[in-house]
Design an enzyme around this catalytic site. Structure first.
Site, short mmCIF file in Angstrom:
data_model
loop_
_atom_site.label_atom_id
_atom_site.label_comp_id
_atom_site.label_asym_id
_atom_site.label_seq_id
_atom_site.Cartn_x
_atom_site.Cartn_y
_atom_site.Cartn_z
N GLU A 268 25.12 5.33 11.03
CA GLU A 268 25.73 6.29 11.93
C GLU A 268 25.17 7.66 11.61
OE1 GLU A 268 29.89 6.05 13.54
OE2 GLU A 268 30.12 7.74 12.17
N ASP B 61 27.98 3.52 7.22
CA ASP B 61 28.67 4.74 7.64
C ASP B 61 28.62 5.68 6.45
OD1 ASP B 61 30.22 6.65 8.95
OD2 ASP B 61 32.10 5.69 8.38
N ASP C 231 36.40 3.45 7.07
CA ASP C 231 34.95 3.61 6.92
C ASP C 231 34.28 2.23 6.93
OD1 ASP C 231 34.72 6.68 5.81
OD2 ASP C 231 36.53 5.67 5.10
#
Length: 188
Positions: free
Chosen positions: A75, A15, A148
């Site tokens: 992502e 991420d 996260d």
């Protein structure tokens, strides 16, 4: 009758972020999923953006070298109103992708809604809902301070649920150019 060996692989989920970058590692053996590790890389102490990008590259490369993932899932940046934030986030993602590609690990991107949908069944789920679902799936005892980490784990799990297929079968720039000769521009 000869039995085929059980397929086994490691997925690194990322991420990307410029201050906090989450990572999650899953071991897949057949249909069995095992959480290897998840956490965050904190770059808040580094002031200059280019130093943060360097640290992202180094840390992703270190994760790849330590755990030898077979695939990396990231992502994709979401579209926001702040153009500067989008540019910085895109750079962070690009550097993370470059680190994986440097070791010839195939990468796949997933939209945030796709990740949330595959993990919770709801593409508009909150970070907390995603984290709680992952806690149930992997028997995680405590919610991490920084979500996260669970976001990155969700990306890895999404990749697994999507069949672990990579959108780009190219494992290196060289193989990409061989598979796509018309994409190469030559100068005279």
């Amino acid at each position: 009758m000869k039995l085929s060996p059980v397929k086994e692989k490691i997925i690194l989920g990322l991420d990307p972020g410029t201050n906090i970058m989450g990572y999650g590692l899953l071991h897949v053996k057949g249909s069995k999923l095992t959480l290897i590790q998840f956490g965050v890389i904190n770059m808040g102490k580094y002031g200059a953006h280019e130093i943060k990008l360097k640290k992202i590259f180094e840390r992703v490369l270190a994760l790849v070298d330590e755990y030898h993932p077979d695939e990396v899932a990231l992502e994709a940046p979401f579209f926001g109103k702040n153009i500067q934030s989008m540019l910085k986030l895109g750079r962070a993602q690009g550097v993370a992708m470059a680190a994986a590609l440097y070791r010839e690990v195939p990468i796949t991107e997933y939209a945030p809604k796709k990740v949330k949908q595959s993990v919770t069944g709801n593409g508009n789920a909150s970070k907390e809902q995603v984290a709680r679902m992952l806690m149930q799936i992997f028997s995680i005892k405590e919610l991490p301070k920084l979500l996260d980490a669970t976001d990155a784990l969700a990306v890895a799990l999404c990749h697994h649920y999507q069949g672990g297929s990579t959108k780009s079968k190219s494992k290196s720039w060289e193989s990409f150019l061989i598979e796509n000769p018309k994409r190469l521009k030559t100068t005279k």
